[in-house]
Design a protein around this motif. Structure first.
Motif, mmCIF file in Angstrom:
data_model
loop_
_atom_site.group_PDB
_atom_site.id
_atom_site.type_symbol
_atom_site.label_atom_id
_atom_site.label_comp_id
_atom_site.label_asym_id
_atom_site.label_seq_id
_atom_site.Cartn_x
_atom_site.Cartn_y
_atom_site.Cartn_z
ATOM 1 N N UNK A 1 8.999 27.825 -8.291
ATOM 2 C CA UNK A 1 8.333 28.612 -7.251
ATOM 3 C C UNK A 1 9.302 28.808 -6.082
ATOM 4 N N UNK A 2 9.421 30.064 -5.623
ATOM 5 C CA UNK A 2 10.144 30.350 -4.379
ATOM 6 C C UNK A 2 9.112 30.847 -3.378
ATOM 7 N N UNK A 3 8.916 30.083 -2.290
ATOM 8 C CA UNK A 3 7.884 30.434 -1.314
ATOM 9 C C UNK A 3 8.349 30.096 0.090
ATOM 10 N N UNK A 4 7.841 30.869 1.072
ATOM 11 C CA UNK A 4 8.225 30.595 2.461
ATOM 12 C C UNK A 4 7.033 30.142 3.309
ATOM 13 N N UNK A 5 5.939 29.725 2.640
ATOM 14 C CA UNK A 5 4.798 29.290 3.446
ATOM 15 C C UNK A 5 3.757 28.552 2.633
ATOM 16 N N UNK A 6 2.687 28.179 3.311
ATOM 17 C CA UNK A 6 1.627 27.404 2.681
ATOM 18 C C UNK A 6 0.606 28.313 1.995
ATOM 19 N N UNK A 7 -0.261 27.711 1.196
ATOM 20 C CA UNK A 7 -1.408 28.389 0.588
ATOM 21 C C UNK A 7 -2.308 28.934 1.703
ATOM 22 N N UNK A 8 -2.648 30.230 1.624
ATOM 23 C CA UNK A 8 -3.531 30.828 2.642
ATOM 24 C C UNK A 8 -4.772 31.458 2.025
ATOM 25 N N UNK A 9 -5.031 31.177 0.736
ATOM 26 C CA UNK A 9 -6.169 31.802 0.053
ATOM 27 C C UNK A 9 -7.218 30.780 -0.362
ATOM 28 N N UNK A 10 -7.283 29.678 0.362
ATOM 29 C CA UNK A 10 -8.322 28.662 0.160
ATOM 30 C C UNK A 10 -8.196 27.905 -1.161
ATOM 31 N N UNK A 11 -7.071 28.056 -1.846
ATOM 32 C CA UNK A 11 -6.837 27.302 -3.067
ATOM 33 C C UNK A 11 -6.199 25.957 -2.760
ATOM 34 N N UNK A 12 -6.083 25.128 -3.768
ATOM 35 C CA UNK A 12 -5.466 23.813 -3.612
ATOM 36 C C UNK A 12 -4.277 23.711 -4.578
ATOM 37 N N UNK A 13 -3.069 24.051 -4.102
ATOM 38 C CA UNK A 13 -1.908 24.059 -4.999
ATOM 39 C C UNK A 13 -1.542 22.673 -5.523
ATOM 40 N N UNK A 14 -1.868 21.627 -4.780
ATOM 41 C CA UNK A 14 -1.586 20.268 -5.265
ATOM 42 C C UNK A 14 -2.445 19.968 -6.487
ATOM 43 N N UNK A 15 -3.737 20.305 -6.414
ATOM 44 C CA UNK A 15 -4.622 20.097 -7.555
ATOM 45 C C UNK A 15 -4.217 20.977 -8.732
ATOM 46 N N UNK A 16 -3.736 22.191 -8.431
ATOM 47 C CA UNK A 16 -3.277 23.090 -9.499
ATOM 48 C C UNK A 16 -2.085 22.476 -10.219
ATOM 49 N N UNK A 17 -1.161 21.878 -9.453
ATOM 50 C CA UNK A 17 0.009 21.240 -10.064
ATOM 51 C C UNK A 17 -0.409 20.037 -10.912
#
Length: 452
Positions: free
Chosen positions: A266-282
């Motif tokens: 993943x290449x990203x310049x910021x945090x999750x902003x769509x109310x998802x939980x990327x830690x749980x997704x990982x």
């Protein structure tokens, strides 16, 4: 009569002698104090630069642990203290070289210890280990010729509006696309790759948040790399909206066969902003796959995003790396490949597991960690220097022209050190390969005798 004539003449000689003796004392009082001679930074050799210790002010702020946030905060504090310190100095007549010397003397990083670790790293092959940790000696020879797992790589690129921002004169999106294209282009035959963009629709307004957060799309399906098709896929989206990071990770997970070697980058310049939980997704990715890594590149991120992305990588069994510049993003391409493991990478190239049993995964991983820590040190030092020079300009201690001269000198110094450290890494990689090649020849002889 004769004596009266001699007396004035003698008096003249005496007075003249007294004045002559007092003259040096008078000159000494009027002489200006000599200025301390400062060695030019630009004239220092690479060896001298590597041998230098931490700057005087920076040394006071170095944190006791390896916490990245603490290190960044300490770096900023050192730059602030330097500005307060330098305001007390008479710097009116300082040229760019004198400023560069002052900045480095107070704020530089000492690279001697790290250079020593790279230079003195011992390449020892006491045991041959397989990527899963087992010893070769414990594996049946029949197993060595078995077909290796399928390799799948999902490349995820943040397409939120913030990726329009520029770094080193180019947008972050352009630089990220370039890195992903370079990486995909070096994949060997047999490896599958996909390209997923997220947040590439809408703007950043609340009115179209729902649309933007649903914008998670695979522009290149999971298949072998095709240069033309992949380039067209990269042209299919631009930075626009919000950041549905969690959804993009889950989409990548849906593309993976469960019994393969799977990798997410993943290449990203910021945090999750769509109310998802990327830690749980990982975490779900880890639960669903027997062999998977979720690796994150934080591109010019703030501390909040830095923390979240690091936790996502940790939950996904991968690595997190923060980069700030175009060059650092380019440097990290090597780490992307290394994180897959040098052993696995070579198997892909050869297509023959038994021909590559000599590779030492541990050595390449250890060397990568050493070099990555140097890159972090370099990045923090560069930020520290830049903060200090910008502050000097803001306080009108230097003008814009002199600022650029100072930065030029500091950049030349950084390049000398980087070339040296990169050279050490390359030499050690060559040593590993040469040692491995020698071991491979011995293993080939054993196989030959076995076949005979």
């Amino acid at each position: 009569m004769k004596k009266r004539w001699l007396f004035p003449l003698i008096l003249v000689f005496i007075l003249s002698g007294c004045q002559s003796e007092k003259q040096p004392a008078g000159k000494k009082e009027k002489a200006a104090p000599q200025e301390t001679k400062v060695e030019k930074v630009s004239s220092q050799t690479t060896e001298e630069l590597i041998d230098q210790t931490n700057g005087a002010i920076f040394e006071k702020h170095i944190p006791s642990d390896d916490n990245q946030n603490a290190a960044r905060s300490a770096s900023e504090d050192a730059a602030d203290e330097y500005l307060e310190h330098i305001k007390k100095e008479d710097t009116e007549d300082w040229d760019a070289e004198r400023w560069a010397a002052s900045i480095t003397e107070n704020l530089r990083t000492g690279y001697k210890e790290k250079a020593g670790e790279l230079e003195n790293y011992e390449v020892v092959f006491d045991e041959i280990k397989l990527p899963d940790g087992r010893l070769l000696q414990d594996v049946d020879i029949e197993e060595l010729t078995e077909e290796q797992k399928e390799i799948n790589i999902a490349l995820l690129i943040d397409s939120s509006g913030s990726m329009k921002a520029e770094v080193d004169g180019e947008s972050k999106m352009e630089l990220a696309k370039e890195s992903l294209e370079n990486f995909a282009g070096e994949l060997p035959e047999g490896a599958n790759v996909s390209l997923i963009a997220f947040g590439h629709k809408g703007t950043g307004s609340d009115s179209d948040k729902e649309m933007s957060c649903k914008a998670v799309e695979s522009f290149y399906p999971m298949e072998e790399y095709d240069k033309g098709k992949f380039a067209s896929a990269l042209d299919g989206f631009d930075p626009k909206g919000w950041t549905p990071l969690a959804s993009s990770i889950l989409l990548a997970n849906d593309q993976f066969p469960k019994d393969a070697q799977n990798f997410i980058y993943v290449v990203s310049d910021g945090i999750e902003t769509c109310d998802g939980d990327p830690v749980e997704a990982a975490k779900k990715v880890r639960e669903d796959n027997t062999d998977v890594q979720v690796n994150i590149i934080g591109f010019d991120v703030d501390s909040k995003a830095d923390d979240q992305l690091k936790n996502v990588a940790r939950a996904g069994g991968g690595e997190y790396t923060s980069v700030k510049t175009k060059q650092e993003l380019k440097d990290i391409e090597t780490s992307w490949k290394d994180s897959i493991s040098e052993g696995t990478w070579i198997w892909w190239k050869s297509g023959n597991f038994s021909d590559n049993i000599w590779t030492s995964v541990d050595h390449y991983n250890n060397l990568r960690d050493l070099y990555s820590s140097y890159l972090t040190m370099k990045s923090l030092e560069n930020d520290r220097f830049l903060d200090a020079v910008n502050a000097l300009e803001n306080d009108e201690l230097v003008d814009p022209e002199k600022k650029q001269e100072i930065l030029g000198i500091l950049d030349d110094r950084k390049e000398k050190i980087h070339d040296y450290m990169s050279g050490l890494e390359s030499e050690k990689k060559n040593e590993i390969k040469e040692t491995s090649d020698d071991l491979k020849k011995k293993v080939d002889e054993i196989e030959k005798k076995f076949r005979d």
